[in-house]
Design a protein around this motif. Structure first.
Motif, PDB file in Angstrom:
ATOM      1  N   VAL A  94      10.508   9.115   7.857  1.00 46.60           N
ATOM      2  CA  VAL A  94       9.760   8.061   8.545  1.00 46.60           C
ATOM      3  C   VAL A  94       8.460   7.895   7.786  1.00 46.60           C
ATOM      4  CG1 VAL A  94       8.674   7.305  10.687  1.00 46.60           C
ATOM      5  CG2 VAL A  94      10.789   8.648  10.757  1.00 46.60           C
ATOM      6  N   GLN A  95       8.219   6.686   7.332  1.00 52.19           N
ATOM      7  CA  GLN A  95       7.050   6.405   6.505  1.00 52.19           C
ATOM      8  C   GLN A  95       6.091   5.479   7.255  1.00 52.19           C
ATOM      9  OE1 GLN A  95       6.420   7.770   3.645  1.00 52.19           O
ATOM     10  NE2 GLN A  95       8.358   8.272   2.663  1.00 52.19           N
ATOM     11  N   GLN A  96       4.789   5.770   7.104  1.00 57.92           N
ATOM     12  CA  GLN A  96       3.794   4.872   7.681  1.00 57.92           C
ATOM     13  C   GLN A  96       2.831   4.416   6.602  1.00 57.92           C
ATOM     14  OE1 GLN A  96       1.133   6.292  10.814  1.00 57.92           O
ATOM     15  NE2 GLN A  96       1.064   4.207  11.604  1.00 57.92           N
ATOM     16  N   CYS A  97       2.588   3.118   6.598  1.00 58.69           N
ATOM     17  CA  CYS A  97       1.657   2.502   5.659  1.00 58.69           C
ATOM     18  C   CYS A  97       0.245   3.051   5.880  1.00 58.69           C
ATOM     19  CB  CYS A  97       1.693   0.993   5.876  1.00 58.69           C
ATOM     20  SG  CYS A  97       0.576   0.096   4.804  1.00 58.69           S
ATOM     21  N   LEU A  98      -0.433   3.362   4.765  1.00 59.08           N
ATOM     22  CA  LEU A  98      -1.794   3.906   4.864  1.00 59.08           C
ATOM     23  C   LEU A  98      -2.854   2.814   4.988  1.00 59.08           C
ATOM     24  CD1 LEU A  98      -1.567   6.759   2.222  1.00 59.08           C
ATOM     25  CD2 LEU A  98      -1.804   7.027   4.683  1.00 59.08           C
ATOM     26  N   ASN A  99      -2.468   1.561   4.816  1.00 61.81           N
ATOM     27  CA  ASN A  99      -3.410   0.450   4.974  1.00 61.81           C
ATOM     28  C   ASN A  99      -3.783   0.323   6.454  1.00 61.81           C
ATOM     29  OD1 ASN A  99      -4.682  -2.004   5.224  1.00 61.81           O
ATOM     30  ND2 ASN A  99      -3.198  -3.139   4.002  1.00 61.81           N
ATOM     31  N   PRO A 100      -5.073   0.532   6.805  1.00 59.84           N
ATOM     32  CA  PRO A 100      -5.460   0.520   8.220  1.00 59.84           C
ATOM     33  C   PRO A 100      -5.230  -0.824   8.902  1.00 59.84           C
ATOM     34  CG  PRO A 100      -7.406   0.693   6.802  1.00 59.84           C
ATOM     35  CD  PRO A 100      -6.212   0.822   5.907  1.00 59.84           C
ATOM     36  N   ASP A 101      -5.123  -1.896   8.133  1.00 55.81           N
ATOM     37  CA  ASP A 101      -4.857  -3.213   8.728  1.00 55.81           C
ATOM     38  C   ASP A 101      -3.370  -3.463   8.952  1.00 55.81           C
ATOM     39  OD1 ASP A 101      -7.562  -3.827   8.715  1.00 55.81           O
ATOM     40  OD2 ASP A 101      -7.462  -4.609   6.665  1.00 55.81           O
ATOM     41  N   CYS A 102      -2.531  -2.565   8.449  1.00 55.23           N
ATOM     42  CA  CYS A 102      -1.095  -2.804   8.488  1.00 55.23           C
ATOM     43  C   CYS A 102      -0.391  -1.756   9.352  1.00 55.23           C
ATOM     44  CB  CYS A 102      -0.562  -2.795   7.049  1.00 55.23           C
ATOM     45  SG  CYS A 102       1.211  -3.030   6.896  1.00 55.23           S
ATOM     46  N   ARG A 103      -0.458  -0.504   8.928  1.00 57.25           N
ATOM     47  CA  ARG A 103       0.114   0.622   9.667  1.00 57.25           C
ATOM     48  C   ARG A 103       1.592   0.425   9.995  1.00 57.25           C
ATOM     49  NH1 ARG A 103      -2.519   4.629   8.316  1.00 57.25           N
ATOM     50  NH2 ARG A 103      -2.247   5.844  10.183  1.00 57.25           N
ATOM     51  N   PHE A 104       2.274  -0.276   9.116  1.00 57.17           N
ATOM     52  CA  PHE A 104       3.706  -0.511   9.291  1.00 57.17           C
ATOM     53  C   PHE A 104       4.469   0.804   9.235  1.00 57.17           C
ATOM     54  CE2 PHE A 104       7.829  -1.564   7.225  1.00 57.17           C
ATOM     55  CZ  PHE A 104       8.360  -2.328   8.255  1.00 57.17           C
ATOM     56  N   ILE A 105       5.419   0.956  10.129  1.00 55.92           N
ATOM     57  CA  ILE A 105       6.248   2.167  10.155  1.00 55.92           C
ATOM     58  C   ILE A 105       7.703   1.779   9.928  1.00 55.92           C
ATOM     59  CG2 ILE A 105       7.045   4.097  11.570  1.00 55.92           C
ATOM     60  CD1 ILE A 105       4.417   3.980  13.086  1.00 55.92           C
ATOM     61  N   CYS A 106       8.357   2.496   9.046  1.00 50.94           N
ATOM     62  CA  CYS A 106       9.787   2.232   8.826  1.00 50.94           C
ATOM     63  C   CYS A 106      10.472   3.517   8.381  1.00 50.94           C
ATOM     64  CB  CYS A 106       9.973   1.142   7.773  1.00 50.94           C
ATOM     65  SG  CYS A 106       9.452   1.633   6.123  1.00 50.94           S
ATOM     66  N   ALA A 163       0.828  -1.204   0.000  1.00 52.95           N
ATOM     67  CA  ALA A 163       0.000   0.000   0.000  1.00 52.95           C
ATOM     68  C   ALA A 163       0.865   1.256   0.000  1.00 52.95           C
ATOM     69  CB  ALA A 163      -0.913   0.005   1.222  1.00 52.95           C
ATOM     70  N   ARG A 164       0.267   2.357  -0.366  1.00 54.19           N
ATOM     71  CA  ARG A 164       0.995   3.619  -0.319  1.00 54.19           C
ATOM     72  C   ARG A 164       1.274   3.996   1.125  1.00 54.19           C
ATOM     73  NH1 ARG A 164      -0.244   8.483  -2.016  1.00 54.19           N
ATOM     74  NH2 ARG A 164      -2.439   8.261  -1.606  1.00 54.19           N
ATOM     75  N   CYS A 165       2.332   4.790   1.304  1.00 56.14           N
ATOM     76  CA  CYS A 165       2.716   5.232   2.639  1.00 56.14           C
ATOM     77  C   CYS A 165       2.662   6.747   2.692  1.00 56.14           C
ATOM     78  CB  CYS A 165       4.125   4.751   2.965  1.00 56.14           C
ATOM     79  SG  CYS A 165       4.245   2.966   3.075  1.00 56.14           S
ATOM     80  N   GLU A 166       2.535   7.255   3.909  1.00 56.91           N
ATOM     81  CA  GLU A 166       2.627   8.694   4.095  1.00 56.91           C
ATOM     82  C   GLU A 166       3.847   9.005   4.939  1.00 56.91           C
ATOM     83  OE1 GLU A 166      -0.635  10.308   6.217  1.00 56.91           O
ATOM     84  OE2 GLU A 166      -0.418   8.963   7.919  1.00 56.91           O
ATOM     85  N   THR A 167       4.391  10.195   4.726  1.00 53.26           N
ATOM     86  CA  THR A 167       5.576  10.607   5.459  1.00 53.26           C
ATOM     87  C   THR A 167       5.159  11.139   6.822  1.00 53.26           C
ATOM     88  OG1 THR A 167       6.641  11.166   3.377  1.00 53.26           O
ATOM     89  CG2 THR A 167       7.607  12.084   5.381  1.00 53.26           C
ATOM     90  N   LEU A 168       5.601  10.456   7.862  1.00 51.60           N
ATOM     91  CA  LEU A 168       5.294  10.895   9.221  1.00 51.60           C
ATOM     92  C   LEU A 168       6.256  11.970   9.686  1.00 51.60           C
ATOM     93  CD1 LEU A 168       4.557   7.780  11.453  1.00 51.60           C
ATOM     94  CD2 LEU A 168       2.933   9.378  10.457  1.00 51.60           C
ATOM     95  N   ALA A 169       7.509  11.816   9.311  1.00 54.17           N
ATOM     96  CA  ALA A 169       8.535  12.751   9.750  1.00 54.17           C
ATOM     97  C   ALA A 169       9.574  12.871   8.652  1.00 54.17           C
ATOM     98  CB  ALA A 169       9.175  12.263  11.041  1.00 54.17           C
TER      99      ALA A 169
END
Ligand SMILES: [Zn+2]
Length: 67
Positions: free
Chosen positions: A40-52, A23-29
């Protein structure tokens, strides 16, 4: 959120997508203007919300004439 535990993935010429679900990610920081050149990127998929971290590859830094 434990920043130190985040995995690092290298940036490429495509918009960053989640390495797990695609899924697409959004830039958190944005640390792009610091020495670390990271986002810092966070996945926009509400079931995943992976941060890396997304980190710029030296190849692209040279390509874009940043260094
Ligand atoms: Zn995801």
């Amino acid at each position: 959120m434990e920043i130190k535990a985040l995995e690092i993935f290298l940036m490429n010429d495509q918009p960053f997508t989640c390495p797990y679900c695609g899924a697409r990610c959004e830039t958190l920081a944005d640390f792009y203007h610091t020495n670390s050149k990271r986002f810092v990127q966070q996945c926009l998929n509400p079931d995943c919300r992976f941060i890396c971290y997304e980190e710029e590859d030296e190849y692209y830094l040279k390509l874009w004439k940043v260094i």
